[in-house]
Design an enzyme around this catalytic site. Structure first.
Site, PDB file in Angstrom:
ATOM      1  N   GLY A  12      44.595  36.472  43.156  1.00 29.62           N
ATOM      2  CA  GLY A  12      43.649  37.586  43.262  1.00 29.62           C
ATOM      3  C   GLY A  12      42.901  37.790  41.958  1.00 29.62           C
ATOM      4  CG  ASP A  64      45.950  34.059  53.083  1.00 33.91           C
ATOM      5  OD1 ASP A  64      46.771  34.789  52.495  1.00 33.91           O
ATOM      6  OD2 ASP A  64      45.446  34.351  54.179  1.00 33.91           O
ATOM      7  CG  ASN A  89      46.222  40.893  40.372  1.00 34.76           C
ATOM      8  OD1 ASN A  89      46.345  42.044  39.950  1.00 34.76           O
ATOM      9  ND2 ASN A  89      45.119  40.487  41.007  1.00 34.76           N
ATOM     10  CB  SER A 141      51.867  49.935  42.653  1.00 31.92           C
ATOM     11  OG  SER A 141      51.356  51.243  42.741  1.00 31.92           O
ATOM     12  CE1 TYR A 154      49.473  48.284  47.082  1.00 36.58           C
ATOM     13  CE2 TYR A 154      50.022  50.468  46.217  1.00 36.58           C
ATOM     14  CZ  TYR A 154      49.465  49.209  46.040  1.00 36.58           C
ATOM     15  OH  TYR A 154      48.902  48.876  44.833  1.00 36.58           O
ATOM     16  CB  ALA A 156      58.195  49.230  51.656  1.00 36.31           C
ATOM     17  CB  ALA A 157      54.780  45.708  49.601  1.00 31.89           C
TER      18      ALA A 157
HETATM   19  P1  NAP Z   1      41.116  44.626  44.471  1.00 31.83           P
HETATM   20  O1  NAP Z   1      40.022  45.015  43.553  1.00 31.83           O
HETATM   21  O2  NAP Z   1      41.068  45.061  45.900  1.00 31.83           O
HETATM   22  O3  NAP Z   1      41.287  43.022  44.406  1.00 31.83           O
HETATM   23  C1  NAP Z   1      42.242  42.408  45.206  1.00 31.83           C
HETATM   24  C2  NAP Z   1      42.337  40.949  44.828  1.00 31.83           C
HETATM   25  O4  NAP Z   1      43.375  40.341  45.607  1.00 31.83           O
HETATM   26  C3  NAP Z   1      41.062  40.170  45.113  1.00 31.83           C
HETATM   27  O5  NAP Z   1      40.877  39.233  44.103  1.00 31.83           O
HETATM   28  C4  NAP Z   1      41.369  39.492  46.449  1.00 31.83           C
HETATM   29  O6  NAP Z   1      40.652  38.262  46.650  1.00 31.83           O
HETATM   30  C5  NAP Z   1      42.858  39.198  46.276  1.00 31.83           C
HETATM   31  N1  NAP Z   1      43.558  39.016  47.548  1.00 31.83           N
HETATM   32  C6  NAP Z   1      43.716  39.897  48.567  1.00 31.83           C
HETATM   33  N2  NAP Z   1      44.421  39.317  49.567  1.00 31.83           N
HETATM   34  C7  NAP Z   1      44.706  38.057  49.180  1.00 31.83           C
HETATM   35  C8  NAP Z   1      45.388  36.964  49.758  1.00 31.83           C
HETATM   36  N3  NAP Z   1      45.931  37.062  50.984  1.00 31.83           N
HETATM   37  N4  NAP Z   1      45.476  35.799  49.067  1.00 31.83           N
HETATM   38  C9  NAP Z   1      44.936  35.674  47.823  1.00 31.83           C
HETATM   39  N5  NAP Z   1      44.273  36.683  47.214  1.00 31.83           N
HETATM   40  C10 NAP Z   1      44.159  37.857  47.886  1.00 31.83           C
HETATM   41  O7  NAP Z   1      42.532  45.159  43.952  1.00 31.83           O
HETATM   42  P2  NAP Z   1      42.977  45.677  42.492  1.00 31.83           P
HETATM   43  O8  NAP Z   1      42.845  47.151  42.481  1.00 31.83           O
HETATM   44  O9  NAP Z   1      42.370  44.852  41.437  1.00 31.83           O
HETATM   45  O10 NAP Z   1      44.551  45.375  42.590  1.00 31.83           O
HETATM   46  C11 NAP Z   1      45.158  44.236  41.996  1.00 31.83           C
HETATM   47  C12 NAP Z   1      46.671  44.420  42.053  1.00 31.83           C
HETATM   48  O11 NAP Z   1      47.024  45.605  41.342  1.00 31.83           O
HETATM   49  C13 NAP Z   1      47.199  44.597  43.483  1.00 31.83           C
HETATM   50  O12 NAP Z   1      48.446  43.953  43.613  1.00 31.83           O
HETATM   51  C14 NAP Z   1      47.374  46.097  43.594  1.00 31.83           C
HETATM   52  O13 NAP Z   1      48.332  46.440  44.545  1.00 31.83           O
HETATM   53  C15 NAP Z   1      47.802  46.436  42.179  1.00 31.83           C
HETATM   54  N6  NAP Z   1      47.568  47.838  41.806  1.00 31.83           N
HETATM   55  C16 NAP Z   1      46.324  48.385  41.822  1.00 31.83           C
HETATM   56  C17 NAP Z   1      46.148  49.716  41.450  1.00 31.83           C
HETATM   57  C18 NAP Z   1      44.815  50.398  41.435  1.00 31.83           C
HETATM   58  O14 NAP Z   1      44.762  51.611  41.206  1.00 31.83           O
HETATM   59  N7  NAP Z   1      43.723  49.704  41.613  1.00 31.83           N
HETATM   60  C19 NAP Z   1      47.272  50.469  41.092  1.00 31.83           C
HETATM   61  C20 NAP Z   1      48.527  49.886  41.086  1.00 31.83           C
HETATM   62  C21 NAP Z   1      48.663  48.563  41.450  1.00 31.83           C
HETATM   63  P3  NAP Z   1      39.150  38.236  47.282  1.00 31.83           P
HETATM   64  O15 NAP Z   1      38.218  38.711  46.191  1.00 31.83           O
HETATM   65  O16 NAP Z   1      38.919  36.805  47.639  1.00 31.83           O
HETATM   66  O17 NAP Z   1      39.168  39.150  48.451  1.00 31.83           O
END
Ligand code: NAP
Length: 246
Positions: A12, A64, A89, A141, A154, A156-157
């Site tokens: 990601g 994926d 990530n 998270s 979410y 739980a994961a």
């Molecule tokens: P985001 O902007 O929605 O980006 C998600 C990323 O994951 C994208 O690069 C997407 O790829 C990729 N992705 C989704 N499904 C996938 C799959 N099946 N296989 C491979 N790649 C996949 O999310 P983010 O906010 O940056 O979050 C990144 C991580 O931080 C996540 O694990 C999230 O749970 C965690 N997190 C985020 C926050 C927050 O406040 N934002 C807080 C705590 C934890 P594409 O671009 O190709 O779709």
């Protein structure tokens, strides 16, 4: 250049926090493999930003993380480069209260966040074990630590990722592979873009530092854990949450 001659895979890596992590690992000198699921244009933009740091030429790899066979094929390619740092990530968040929560949303959320991290760790650890050095960093998270109404799957994961982190830390330590988790709080990305102003305000009231985190805040913690400065840290959960959960 703490990560000179090292190869780092960031799942990601195309957007949000993953992009910031790619840039930081590139800044530290790593050759970065930018994974994405569907958004190749975003992955290319990440690669452009990594190049700007002066890092070795990044590699873009679409796969994926929910698909173990696709993950194994991708890591066969990674094997040709070597693998030192894996950042799990990739994540999605499907939200809703328990009584109306759909099976499919549960399965998709667990498949991406938890199974994806497992499948990549299994494939990545095989490569790291042989070279007797590695870093696995799982982006969990704050919600995996605190729980959150409306985020049953979410949470739980993400809690599962913490259990997996501690287990793999014990399994892989003898090969000098450390495994740690980072738990971001509220970070402004596409994932949180759907929140309205009232929801955003409510969340920020729970953050003692009073502001949202940035991708770079998370990436700085990941960068530290990836280097030898963190060589004696394993099985740790590093909160990057502005005090949201203490
Ligand atoms: P985001 O902007 O929605 O980006 C998600 C990323 O994951 C994208 O690069 C997407 O790829 C990729 N992705 C989704 N499904 C996938 C799959 N099946 N296989 C491979 N790649 C996949 O999310 P983010 O906010 O940056 O979050 C990144 C991580 O931080 C996540 O694990 C999230 O749970 C965690 N997190 C985020 C926050 C927050 O406040 N934002 C807080 C705590 C934890 P594409 O671009 O190709 O779709």
């Amino acid at each position: 250049m703490d990560l000179k001659d090292k190869v780092a895979v960031v799942t990601g890596g195309s957007r949000g926090i993953g992009r910031a992590i790619c840039i930081e690992l590139g800044r530290l000198g790593a050759k970065v493999v930018v994974n994405y699921a569907g958004n190749v244009a975003a992955a290319q933009e990440t690669a452009r930003l990594v190049r700007e740091t002066g890092a070795p030429e990044p590699v873009i790899m679409g796969f994926d993380v929910r698909d173990a066979a696709a993950v194994d094929r991708a890591f066969d390619e990674v094997k040709k480069l070597g693998l030192h740092v894996l950042v799990n990530n990739a994540g999605i968040s499907k939200d809703g209260l328990l009584l109306r929560f759909k099976d499919e949303d549960w399965h998709q959320t667990l498949a991406t966040n938890l199974f994806g991290a497992f499948a990549c760790s299994r494939a990545g650890a095989k490569l790291m074990t042989k070279q007797r050095w590695g870093r696995i960093i799982n982006i969990s998270s704050v919600v995996g630590e605190s729980g959150n109404a409306g985020q049953v799957a979410y949470a739980a994961a993400k809690a599962g990722m913490i259990g997996m982190t501690k287990t793999l830390a014990k399994e892989l330590a003898s090969r000098s592979i450390t495994v740690n988790a980072v738990t971001p709080g509220f970070v402004e990305t596409d994932m949180t873009a759907g929140l309205n102003d009232a929801q955003r305000k409510m969340i920020l009231e729970e953050v003692p530092l009073g502001v949202a985190g940035s991708g770079a805040d998370v990436a700085n913690a990941v960068g530290f854990l990836a280097t030898d400065r963190a060589r004696y840290i394993t099985g740790h959960v590093l909160s990057v949450n502005g005090g949201m959960y203490i």
